[in-house]
Scaffold this motif. Sequence first.
Motif, PDB file in Angstrom:
ATOM      1  N   LEU A  13       0.820  -1.208   0.000  1.00 35.35           N
ATOM      2  CA  LEU A  13       0.000   0.000   0.000  1.00 35.35           C
ATOM      3  C   LEU A  13       0.855   1.260   0.000  1.00 35.35           C
ATOM      4  N   ARG A  14       1.924   1.268   0.785  1.00 35.55           N
ATOM      5  CA  ARG A  14       2.788   2.449   0.798  1.00 35.55           C
ATOM      6  C   ARG A  14       3.574   2.563  -0.507  1.00 35.55           C
ATOM      7  N   LEU A  15       3.943   1.429  -1.086  1.00 33.03           N
ATOM      8  CA  LEU A  15       4.599   1.439  -2.396  1.00 33.03           C
ATOM      9  C   LEU A  15       3.696   2.105  -3.423  1.00 33.03           C
ATOM     10  N   VAL A  16       2.439   1.684  -3.489  1.00 30.03           N
ATOM     11  CA  VAL A  16       1.486   2.257  -4.435  1.00 30.03           C
ATOM     12  C   VAL A  16       1.239   3.730  -4.123  1.00 30.03           C
ATOM     13  N   HIS A  17       1.084   4.051  -2.855  1.00 30.52           N
ATOM     14  CA  HIS A  17       0.789   5.425  -2.444  1.00 30.52           C
ATOM     15  C   HIS A  17       1.881   6.387  -2.909  1.00 30.52           C
ATOM     16  N   ASP A  18       3.127   6.033  -2.674  1.00 31.20           N
ATOM     17  CA  ASP A  18       4.233   6.925  -3.027  1.00 31.20           C
ATOM     18  C   ASP A  18       4.483   6.961  -4.536  1.00 31.20           C
ATOM     19  N   TYR A  19       4.380   5.809  -5.191  1.00 29.21           N
ATOM     20  CA  TYR A  19       4.606   5.801  -6.639  1.00 29.21           C
ATOM     21  C   TYR A  19       3.488   6.545  -7.367  1.00 29.21           C
ATOM     22  N   ARG A  20       2.277   6.353  -6.916  1.00 25.83           N
ATOM     23  CA  ARG A  20       1.136   7.022  -7.530  1.00 25.83           C
ATOM     24  C   ARG A  20       1.305   8.540  -7.497  1.00 25.83           C
ATOM     25  N   HIS A  21       1.803   9.065  -6.379  1.00 23.23           N
ATOM     26  CA  HIS A  21       2.020  10.513  -6.269  1.00 23.23           C
ATOM     27  C   HIS A  21       2.981  10.993  -7.350  1.00 23.23           C
ATOM     28  N   ALA A  22       4.084  10.290  -7.535  1.00 25.70           N
ATOM     29  CA  ALA A  22       5.067  10.710  -8.529  1.00 25.70           C
ATOM     30  C   ALA A  22       4.537  10.529  -9.952  1.00 25.70           C
ATOM     31  N   ALA A  23       3.915   9.383 -10.219  1.00 26.28           N
ATOM     32  CA  ALA A  23       3.467   9.087 -11.577  1.00 26.28           C
ATOM     33  C   ALA A  23       2.367  10.034 -12.044  1.00 26.28           C
ATOM     34  N   LEU A  24       1.508  10.470 -11.123  1.00 28.29           N
ATOM     35  CA  LEU A  24       0.403  11.335 -11.511  1.00 28.29           C
ATOM     36  C   LEU A  24       0.857  12.745 -11.888  1.00 28.29           C
ATOM     37  N   ILE A  25       2.007  13.189 -11.385  1.00 31.83           N
ATOM     38  CA  ILE A  25       2.486  14.519 -11.764  1.00 31.83           C
ATOM     39  C   ILE A  25       3.496  14.463 -12.907  1.00 31.83           C
ATOM     40  N   ASP A  26       3.825  13.270 -13.372  1.00 30.79           N
ATOM     41  CA  ASP A  26       4.767  13.093 -14.479  1.00 30.79           C
ATOM     42  C   ASP A  26       4.030  13.301 -15.804  1.00 30.79           C
ATOM     43  N   PRO A  27       4.436  14.281 -16.630  1.00 28.72           N
ATOM     44  CA  PRO A  27       3.764  14.486 -17.918  1.00 28.72           C
ATOM     45  C   PRO A  27       4.104  13.413 -18.947  1.00 28.72           C
ATOM     46  N   ARG A  28       5.078  12.566 -18.651  1.00 25.65           N
ATOM     47  CA  ARG A  28       5.480  11.450 -19.522  1.00 25.65           C
ATOM     48  C   ARG A  28       5.770  11.940 -20.938  1.00 25.65           C
ATOM     49  N   LEU A  29       6.824  12.717 -21.031  1.00 27.05           N
ATOM     50  CA  LEU A  29       7.233  13.347 -22.280  1.00 27.05           C
ATOM     51  C   LEU A  29       8.044  12.382 -23.139  1.00 27.05           C
ATOM     52  N   PRO A  30       8.256  12.708 -24.414  1.00 25.36           N
ATOM     53  CA  PRO A  30       9.175  11.926 -25.235  1.00 25.36           C
ATOM     54  C   PRO A  30      10.564  11.869 -24.606  1.00 25.36           C
ATOM     55  N   ARG A  31      11.269  10.779 -24.857  1.00 22.59           N
ATOM     56  CA  ARG A  31      12.577  10.578 -24.220  1.00 22.59           C
ATOM     57  C   ARG A  31      13.556  11.707 -24.509  1.00 22.59           C
ATOM     58  N   ALA A  32      13.475  12.279 -25.686  1.00 18.63           N
ATOM     59  CA  ALA A  32      14.418  13.355 -26.040  1.00 18.63           C
ATOM     60  C   ALA A  32      14.270  14.563 -25.132  1.00 18.63           C
ATOM     61  N   ALA A  33      13.131  14.674 -24.443  1.00 15.99           N
ATOM     62  CA  ALA A  33      12.900  15.816 -23.554  1.00 15.99           C
ATOM     63  C   ALA A  33      13.262  15.511 -22.109  1.00 15.99           C
ATOM     64  N   LYS A  53      10.799   0.488 -12.533  1.00 20.83           N
ATOM     65  CA  LYS A  53      11.297  -0.882 -12.361  1.00 20.83           C
ATOM     66  C   LYS A  53      11.175  -1.333 -10.909  1.00 20.83           C
ATOM     67  N   LEU A  54      11.471  -0.429  -9.975  1.00 24.43           N
ATOM     68  CA  LEU A  54      11.330  -0.751  -8.559  1.00 24.43           C
ATOM     69  C   LEU A  54       9.872  -1.023  -8.222  1.00 24.43           C
ATOM     70  N   PHE A  55       8.976  -0.176  -8.688  1.00 20.26           N
ATOM     71  CA  PHE A  55       7.553  -0.367  -8.410  1.00 20.26           C
ATOM     72  C   PHE A  55       7.066  -1.711  -8.929  1.00 20.26           C
ATOM     73  N   VAL A  56       7.379  -2.017 -10.176  1.00 23.68           N
ATOM     74  CA  VAL A  56       6.892  -3.259 -10.791  1.00 23.68           C
ATOM     75  C   VAL A  56       7.414  -4.478 -10.042  1.00 23.68           C
ATOM     76  N   ALA A  57       8.719  -4.519  -9.801  1.00 23.53           N
ATOM     77  CA  ALA A  57       9.315  -5.692  -9.158  1.00 23.53           C
ATOM     78  C   ALA A  57       8.802  -5.865  -7.730  1.00 23.53           C
ATOM     79  N   ALA A  58       8.706  -4.769  -6.975  1.00 16.77           N
ATOM     80  CA  ALA A  58       8.262  -4.873  -5.586  1.00 16.77           C
ATOM     81  C   ALA A  58       6.788  -5.226  -5.503  1.00 16.77           C
ATOM     82  N   TYR A  59       5.968  -4.649  -6.360  1.00 13.44           N
ATOM     83  CA  TYR A  59       4.537  -4.958  -6.336  1.00 13.44           C
ATOM     84  C   TYR A  59       4.307  -6.441  -6.614  1.00 13.44           C
TER      85      TYR A  59
END
Length: 290
Positions: A210-230, A242-248
């Motif tokens: 739950l804490r893993l999801v809580h903290d990752y969700r906060h970061a992912a929701l504010i990430d605009p997920r831009l093209p890699r060049a940016a 990678k940490l989120f996926v493996a730990a979950y």
Amino acid sequence: MNEVAGQFSADWEPALTEAPRAPAFIVTLYGDVVEPRGGMLWMGTLIECCAVHGLNESLVRTAVSRLVGAGRLEGVRIGRRSYYRLSDAARDEFRDAARLLFSPVPAPDDWLLCLSDGLREADLPGAWARLSPNVAIAPNREDVAPLDGILMRAKHLDGHGDLRSLSRERWALDDVATAYESFVKRHSGLLERIDGGAHLSAAESLALRLRLVHDYRHAALIDPRLPRAAWPQDWPAERARKLFVAAYVGLSDRADAYVGAEFVNNDGMLMARNEETDRRLFQLKREAAA
């Protein structure tokens, strides 16, 4: 569940030593555990689960009342017990967040541009950023809604302009990087514990997930997920992902077993697993293997 409340110390796991904000954590709990299993949860279970994370009954009841007032939760009284479920509007929002966590759209290669005089007074939604009073830009992803106006597709030409500096300024990427780095620092010890065969009880596994999801969700929701060049240099989003996926994945067998044994809804017990939770895990395992 009561016997595990308050047992986590700084020596055991840094991720659990600081209590989260109650309303936001309840949102996380519903998104990760309750919504994929039908959406309804007994207030007593909610109180017991939150107690493990340093949130007392008074804080939980106040947070639930505020979420109901904001139209995000709905209460149902059955006998002497109160149960809560997501409102229809919140359920749609949760589905969007679940896609971001469990089946995110790949990073785009190019951009959308919108030209419109109507942008001058508009609040730009989502990943859109303003370049000038009547021009806005966004990453060209299928989950980015178009704006009203003349819409164009654009590609950055290598060697022409400092795209990284522009993206850092327009999307406040330093704040996003800080959120990802904080997540990695707080949860980096999890994989060593999981892979090293550390004994984690079912209750501990759920608390950590739950804490893993809580903290990752906060970061992912504010990430605009831009093209890699940016992306700025040393962009931490992929390390965090990678940490989120493996730990979950590593925590879920025991965490889900605990849900099935301890979490109560209006029909009895929540299921430990169902088609939706299996689908989430399958997607994450496939991502980890790619």
